[in-house]
Design a protein around this motif. Sequence first.
Motif, PDB file in Angstrom:
ATOM      1  N   GLY A  21     130.241  65.813 -98.873  1.00  0.00           N
ATOM      2  CA  GLY A  21     130.678  66.772 -97.857  1.00  0.00           C
ATOM      3  C   GLY A  21     130.620  68.216 -98.346  1.00  0.00           C
TER       4      GLY A  21
ATOM      5  N   ILE B   1     124.304  76.880 -95.133  1.00  0.00           N
ATOM      6  CA  ILE B   1     123.268  75.878 -95.460  1.00  0.00           C
ATOM      7  C   ILE B   1     121.915  76.132 -94.811  1.00  0.00           C
ATOM      8  CG2 ILE B   1     124.765  73.933 -96.063  1.00  0.00           C
ATOM      9  CD1 ILE B   1     124.511  72.981 -93.198  1.00  0.00           C
TER      10      ILE B   1
ATOM     11  N   GLY C  74     116.932  71.797-106.433  1.00  0.00           N
ATOM     12  CA  GLY C  74     116.852  72.127-105.011  1.00  0.00           C
ATOM     13  C   GLY C  74     115.959  73.332-104.761  1.00  0.00           C
TER      14      GLY C  74
ATOM     15  N   LEU D 157     115.172  75.117 -99.120  1.00  0.00           N
ATOM     16  CA  LEU D 157     114.291  75.317 -97.961  1.00  0.00           C
ATOM     17  C   LEU D 157     114.401  74.184 -96.942  1.00  0.00           C
ATOM     18  CD1 LEU D 157     111.055  76.749 -99.566  1.00  0.00           C
ATOM     19  CD2 LEU D 157     112.534  77.863 -97.887  1.00  0.00           C
TER      20      LEU D 157
END
Length: 755
Positions: A554, A563, A576, A579
Amino acid sequence: MKTSNNHVKRLTDNIITGGIEKDDVEIMLKVRMINLMSIIAILILVPLGIVDLIRGSSTIGIFVLVIAAVIIFNQFYLRKSGDYVFPIYCGISLVAAYFFYALITGGVNNTGYLWYFTFPLFTLFLLGAKRGALVTLLLLFISILFFTMNPSSSRFTVYSTDLKIRFVASYLVIFLFSYLFETLREKAQQKLSLKNVELEDTIAELKESEEKLQKAHEELERRVEERTADLVKVNDQLEKEIKERRQAGEALRESEDRYRVLVEESPFGVSLVGKDGRCKYLNPTFTEIFGYGLEDISTGREWFQKAYPDQKYREKVISSWTSDLRDAVPGEPRPCTYTVTCKDGSEKIIHFRPVTMETGDQFVIYEDITERTQLEAQLQLAQRMEALGTLAGGIAHNFNNLLTGIMGNTSLILIDTDPTHPHYKRLKSIEKLVDSGSNLTRQLLGYARKGQYEVRALNVNLLMKEIADTFALTKKDISVHQELESNLHGIHADQGQIEQILWNLYVNAADAMPAGGELFLRTTNVTDKDIKDKPYKVKPGTYILLTVRDTGVGMDRKTTERIFEPFFTTKGLAKGTGLGLASVYGIVKAHGGYIDVDSKKGKGTTFSIYLPALKKQGPENKVTPETIERGKEMLMLVDDEAMILEVGQEMLEMLGYTVIQAKGGEKALTLYKKHKDVVELVILDMVMPGMGGGETYDQLKEINPEVRVLLSSGYSIDGQAKEILERGCDGFIQKPFNMKQLSQKIREILDKEHS
Ligand code: ADP
Ligand code: MG
């Protein structure tokens, strides 16, 4: 008869008064007396004188007549001059002379002396007490002289001593009484006239005071009139003032009404707080915004307690509020913005405009700017995304061209390389790297919303299932639950991009559940009415809803807010890219959809995606075969990059085709005109300097309406590719492409029956 009587009376009166008219009764009486005596004397003397003359005694006769004449003259004098004093003296002198004559001559029967006794009576009356006494005594003196002389002549009478004494005594007694009487009368007269004068004075005084009174009365009347006039004026003024006040009162009431309506109907909240801190008024909008009524917040203190439950925040608000209040000039607004907690616990961003009035009361206007602030933030985000999108699109375009070159070359070498060759493995790994590179550019293009090319009717259920199955294979510790609407509406979308959305969401879910967990996938048919309480406005219509829920770590609120930003990641740059969700967002928007996220730290995350639905059910999706397809036709390859032309030609020739190269749009047109009968297919790049893909396509179509074109691009400007495809272009291939993809696309078009 009567008139003649009156006439006679007047005439006699005139004769008796000698024509004199005086107010004094006494004088008139004296005048009458002397006149009457004179007339009697004349009436006696004139015939007597005439008788004497006739009888021969002429001396006496003449004497008598002369005396009568004197009396007549005296009469005339009186009448003429109006002077009665002289005639009185004259008359008395004559009477005295006559009485003396009678005394010395003895008169008739020697009784001449008797007349003397009347003398004091009328003399004192006629001449007054003093002069009368003098004249009376003078006559007595002359008579006594005559008595004492005692002349012995026949002409004179001789009286006895006895008579003489008695005569003198009687004369004196009569004189004395007459004198006393006259003196008394005169005194009484004097007193009377004194009284009279007093009376007259009194009358004059009375008259004077009456005049004064009259004047005073007049003055009073004048003043009363003046006062009355003043009063009338004042009264008029008063009436005018009352009228003006009434009008002012009415105007005031009217303006009060106006302001009350204004405040009550105001779209802003309004409150009035007294100097003592008590809430005096809250308008209906205030209660509408906050839920609080006067019963909830009777004082400013209570308001602060309820509106700012967080103590730290409350202290901050109160301190800046009070310092603002301290510095503010009456009437000057001090706007400020705070987050207020409403009665139902929700938070709202409120713009305050407090104004302190002259009375010390505080008037506050509240504007709920929550929605506006959110919209502003959204707009700012959208603008930022737009700018980043342009950047991302540009980068993707150049990268895709580079990757196409690398991919082409690798494919060409691979065809000639035996799998046992030591370079074969390395070449395969280059192919893989280029693949993940193109994946990256695809994400970038998705985010830039410029990757929407081949839009078709799609069945999302099938895509969902397909990708979920593949996904389940790679992530064994995650159990996937699918709950798919059996007759889900189809959508109009780019299949690759929808796959990209789903793949991104699944990967993120897996990342959030490193130790395994559950993934719930759901599809449902909804309408705009089901999409409620969102910060965005939903276009009316039917939608399909894709829900992807995990039981992972979460997110907190701060993370959730960011986000969708490109390059935002919590996974570190090694793992990460930040994108994934940015491209999901871009693709959803490009398809006219909406995306929501609901997440709680430690409780998992749910993504909901709404996409506009087609009326009919989704068709079967296209499945691409896995083999390389060859051909012998003549093709024309159009691109502005020499490297791509070269690699492309080699790849196509390796597939068995004959290739004509054209560098740019203009060149393509001249070449096509020449070879239009032999060229079966044009592979056309879209973004080129000079004549771009779109225009070249239109011109080609003019030369030969039957021309077949495969569009190729790493980048599309604002949905150009989609437009060209809609104008009848036969297919689209995304750069970078490998041999297999290229071969399949070409055969797909060439083998299609001409319509
Ligand atoms: P990346 O996955 O490369 O980090 P994304 O754009 O896909 O970039 O996601 C951005 C961030 O959103 C992630 O770094 C993560 O913090 C968060 N996130 C996305 N999906 C989830 C999820 N299902 N559960 C928890 N956090 C998520
Ligand atoms: Mg991701």
